[in-house]
Scaffold this motif. Structure first.
Motif, PDB file in Angstrom:
ATOM      1  N   ARG A   1       0.802  -1.334   0.150  1.00  0.00           N
ATOM      2  CA  ARG A   1      -0.020   0.478  -0.117  1.00  0.00           C
ATOM      3  C   ARG A   1       0.741   1.446  -0.326  1.00  0.00           C
ATOM      4  O   ARG A   1       0.646   2.064  -0.690  1.00  0.00           O
ATOM      5  N   VAL A   2       2.181   0.978   0.897  1.00  0.00           N
ATOM      6  CA  VAL A   2       2.900   2.822   0.663  1.00  0.00           C
ATOM      7  C   VAL A   2       4.262   2.781  -0.471  1.00  0.00           C
ATOM      8  O   VAL A   2       3.921   3.883  -1.041  1.00  0.00           O
ATOM      9  N   ALA A   3       4.151   1.488  -0.726  1.00  0.00           N
ATOM     10  CA  ALA A   3       4.482   1.895  -2.525  1.00  0.00           C
ATOM     11  C   ALA A   3       3.902   1.903  -3.039  1.00  0.00           C
ATOM     12  O   ALA A   3       4.724   3.062  -3.965  1.00  0.00           O
ATOM     13  N   SER A   4       2.831   1.309  -3.300  1.00  0.00           N
ATOM     14  CA  SER A   4       2.113   2.358  -4.347  1.00  0.00           C
ATOM     15  C   SER A   4       1.413   3.580  -4.497  1.00  0.00           C
ATOM     16  O   SER A   4       1.732   4.424  -4.924  1.00  0.00           O
ATOM     17  N   PHE A   5       1.669   3.737  -3.150  1.00  0.00           N
ATOM     18  CA  PHE A   5       1.339   5.743  -3.033  1.00  0.00           C
ATOM     19  C   PHE A   5       2.780   6.440  -3.613  1.00  0.00           C
ATOM     20  O   PHE A   5       2.519   6.622  -4.496  1.00  0.00           O
TER      21      PHE A   5
ATOM     22  N   SER B   1      11.981   3.006 -10.220  1.00  0.00           N
ATOM     23  CA  SER B   1      12.139   2.006 -10.139  1.00  0.00           C
ATOM     24  C   SER B   1      12.689   1.252  -9.219  1.00  0.00           C
ATOM     25  O   SER B   1      12.419   0.015  -9.102  1.00  0.00           O
ATOM     26  N   LEU B   2      13.538   2.102  -8.053  1.00  0.00           N
ATOM     27  CA  LEU B   2      13.650   1.085  -6.412  1.00  0.00           C
ATOM     28  C   LEU B   2      12.758   0.766  -5.549  1.00  0.00           C
ATOM     29  O   LEU B   2      12.719  -0.572  -5.260  1.00  0.00           O
ATOM     30  N   LEU B   3      11.200   1.351  -5.918  1.00  0.00           N
ATOM     31  CA  LEU B   3      10.492   1.360  -5.143  1.00  0.00           C
ATOM     32  C   LEU B   3       9.965  -0.011  -6.083  1.00  0.00           C
ATOM     33  O   LEU B   3       9.285  -1.076  -4.675  1.00  0.00           O
TER      34      LEU B   3
ATOM     35  N   ASP C   1      -3.811  -5.847  -4.014  1.00  0.00           N
ATOM     36  CA  ASP C   1      -4.540  -5.910  -2.880  1.00  0.00           C
ATOM     37  C   ASP C   1      -6.161  -4.827  -3.628  1.00  0.00           C
ATOM     38  O   ASP C   1      -5.476  -3.900  -4.595  1.00  0.00           O
ATOM     39  N   LEU C   2      -6.565  -5.634  -3.596  1.00  0.00           N
ATOM     40  CA  LEU C   2      -7.927  -4.809  -4.263  1.00  0.00           C
ATOM     41  C   LEU C   2      -8.472  -3.598  -4.141  1.00  0.00           C
ATOM     42  O   LEU C   2      -9.203  -3.346  -4.244  1.00  0.00           O
ATOM     43  N   ALA C   3      -7.496  -3.385  -3.589  1.00  0.00           N
ATOM     44  CA  ALA C   3      -8.261  -1.553  -3.007  1.00  0.00           C
ATOM     45  C   ALA C   3      -7.475  -0.668  -3.662  1.00  0.00           C
ATOM     46  O   ALA C   3      -7.932   0.051  -3.927  1.00  0.00           O
ATOM     47  N   LEU C   4      -6.648  -0.976  -4.011  1.00  0.00           N
ATOM     48  CA  LEU C   4      -5.509  -0.737  -5.532  1.00  0.00           C
ATOM     49  C   LEU C   4      -6.190   0.368  -6.287  1.00  0.00           C
ATOM     50  O   LEU C   4      -5.602   1.246  -6.373  1.00  0.00           O
ATOM     51  N   GLY C   5      -7.202  -0.772  -6.633  1.00  0.00           N
ATOM     52  CA  GLY C   5      -7.369  -0.007  -7.468  1.00  0.00           C
ATOM     53  C   GLY C   5      -8.264   1.686  -7.612  1.00  0.00           C
ATOM     54  O   GLY C   5      -8.657   2.234  -8.716  1.00  0.00           O
ATOM     55  N   TYR C   6      -9.551   1.430  -6.880  1.00  0.00           N
ATOM     56  CA  TYR C   6      -9.902   3.079  -6.786  1.00  0.00           C
ATOM     57  C   TYR C   6      -9.152   3.877  -5.544  1.00  0.00           C
ATOM     58  O   TYR C   6      -9.298   5.139  -6.247  1.00  0.00           O
ATOM     59  N   LEU C   7      -8.117   3.375  -5.052  1.00  0.00           N
ATOM     60  CA  LEU C   7      -6.909   3.942  -4.267  1.00  0.00           C
ATOM     61  C   LEU C   7      -6.482   5.124  -5.611  1.00  0.00           C
ATOM     62  O   LEU C   7      -5.999   5.954  -5.463  1.00  0.00           O
ATOM     63  N   ALA C   8      -5.603   4.241  -6.465  1.00  0.00           N
ATOM     64  CA  ALA C   8      -5.013   4.227  -6.807  1.00  0.00           C
ATOM     65  C   ALA C   8      -5.839   5.833  -8.387  1.00  0.00           C
ATOM     66  O   ALA C   8      -4.869   6.572  -8.341  1.00  0.00           O
ATOM     67  N   ALA C   9      -7.004   5.908  -8.232  1.00  0.00           N
ATOM     68  CA  ALA C   9      -7.734   5.948  -9.362  1.00  0.00           C
ATOM     69  C   ALA C   9      -7.510   8.153  -8.163  1.00  0.00           C
ATOM     70  O   ALA C   9      -7.899   8.751  -9.285  1.00  0.00           O
TER      71      ALA C   9
ATOM     72  N   MET D   1      -4.338   7.086   3.821  1.00  0.00           N
ATOM     73  CA  MET D   1      -3.474   6.561   3.198  1.00  0.00           C
ATOM     74  C   MET D   1      -3.225   4.738   4.388  1.00  0.00           C
ATOM     75  O   MET D   1      -3.789   4.231   4.350  1.00  0.00           O
ATOM     76  N   LEU D   2      -2.279   5.681   4.857  1.00  0.00           N
ATOM     77  CA  LEU D   2      -1.774   4.879   6.752  1.00  0.00           C
ATOM     78  C   LEU D   2      -2.878   4.796   7.361  1.00  0.00           C
ATOM     79  O   LEU D   2      -2.880   3.281   7.962  1.00  0.00           O
ATOM     80  N   GLU D   3      -3.588   4.969   7.696  1.00  0.00           N
ATOM     81  CA  GLU D   3      -4.876   5.239   8.213  1.00  0.00           C
ATOM     82  C   GLU D   3      -5.427   3.706   8.027  1.00  0.00           C
ATOM     83  O   GLU D   3      -5.824   2.791   8.320  1.00  0.00           O
ATOM     84  N   SER D   4      -5.688   3.750   6.651  1.00  0.00           N
ATOM     85  CA  SER D   4      -5.810   2.321   6.415  1.00  0.00           C
ATOM     86  C   SER D   4      -5.500   1.149   6.108  1.00  0.00           C
ATOM     87  O   SER D   4      -5.620  -0.442   5.956  1.00  0.00           O
ATOM     88  N   ILE D   5      -4.324   1.229   6.415  1.00  0.00           N
ATOM     89  CA  ILE D   5      -3.202   0.134   6.691  1.00  0.00           C
ATOM     90  C   ILE D   5      -3.150   0.084   8.322  1.00  0.00           C
ATOM     91  O   ILE D   5      -1.535  -0.416   8.852  1.00  0.00           O
ATOM     92  N   ASP D   6      -3.898   0.667   9.166  1.00  0.00           N
ATOM     93  CA  ASP D   6      -3.954   0.741  10.413  1.00  0.00           C
ATOM     94  C   ASP D   6      -2.239   1.407  11.298  1.00  0.00           C
ATOM     95  O   ASP D   6      -2.305   1.641  12.264  1.00  0.00           O
TER      96      ASP D   6
END
Length: 203
Positions: A21-25, A65-67, A76-84, A188-193
């Motif tokens: 989740r963090v790397a995706s953001f 590239s590094l990440l 992570d099924l939530a990444l679809g709408y989060l990334a949008a 985003m951070l709160e979504s992963i506690d």
């Protein structure tokens, strides 16, 4: 809700769900900067500031590239709408109060880069017991280091003589971009506690 990553595994590594989740953001944010820098680059460099623009483009590409390589990815099924939502936030938006549209968009890019580089501190989320040799932990520290270095270019541009007549407009654009980035990062951070109020978010 914790203020750090965890619980860490037996090898002191951040859970894959949190890494993903963090790397995706971060990939979304730095990737957007890289794309915008690329579009702003001319085919031939003819001034000093364009040289810096070229360097910024390659540095953002290096961070992405590094990440991509250092993260332990997991579905992570939530990444679809989060990334949008994230990608929409990075869209260009000309700074209000600056008549020259090319300059207004340049200010928007610089304020967005400033907000991402100054407002996000991913390495601050690592607990002291995190494995210092883990690629993800090392990547976050590298991202934070590079962000601090890249930030200087945005500061120099935003405080430059060409923008002195538009100081209020620049300040308003900077405040707006910082608020947007802080909100998205905290959510985003709160979504992963993880609480974003004490670590990983600069006020």
């Amino acid at each position: 809700m914790s203020t750090f990553f965890g619980p860490l595994d037996s090898d002191g590594r951040v859970p894959a769900r949190q890494q993903t989740r963090v790397a995706s953001f971060l990939v979304s944010a730095h990737g957007a900067l890289g794309r915008r820098f690329a579009l702003a680059l001319p085919l031939r460099l003819e001034s000093a500031w364009q040289t810096e623009l070229n360097a910024q483009f390659y540095n953002e590409s290096e961070i992405v590239s590094l990440l991509l390589r250092a993260t332990h990815w997991t579905p992570d099924l939530a990444l679809g709408y989060l990334a949008a939502a994230w990608e929409t936030a990075w869209f260009p938006a000309a700074a209000d109060g600056i008549p020259d549209q090319s300059l207004a968009f340049a200010v928007d890019l610089a304020t967005l880069a400033h907000a991402i580089h100054a407002g996000i501190r991913p390495a601050a989320l690592l607990p002291v017991e995190a494995n210092a040799n883990d690629p993800f932990a090392m990547a976050l520290r590298r991202v934070e280091f590079e962000s601090g270095r890249l930030l200087q270019a945005q500061i120099m541009f935003l405080k430059g003589e060409s923008l002195l007549p538009f100081r209020d407009a620049v300040s308003a654009a900077l405040e707006r971009r910082h608020a947007e980035v802080r909100k998205l990062w905290r959510e985003m951070l709160e979504s992963i506690d993880i609480s974003g109020d004490e670590n990983g978010v600069k006020p």
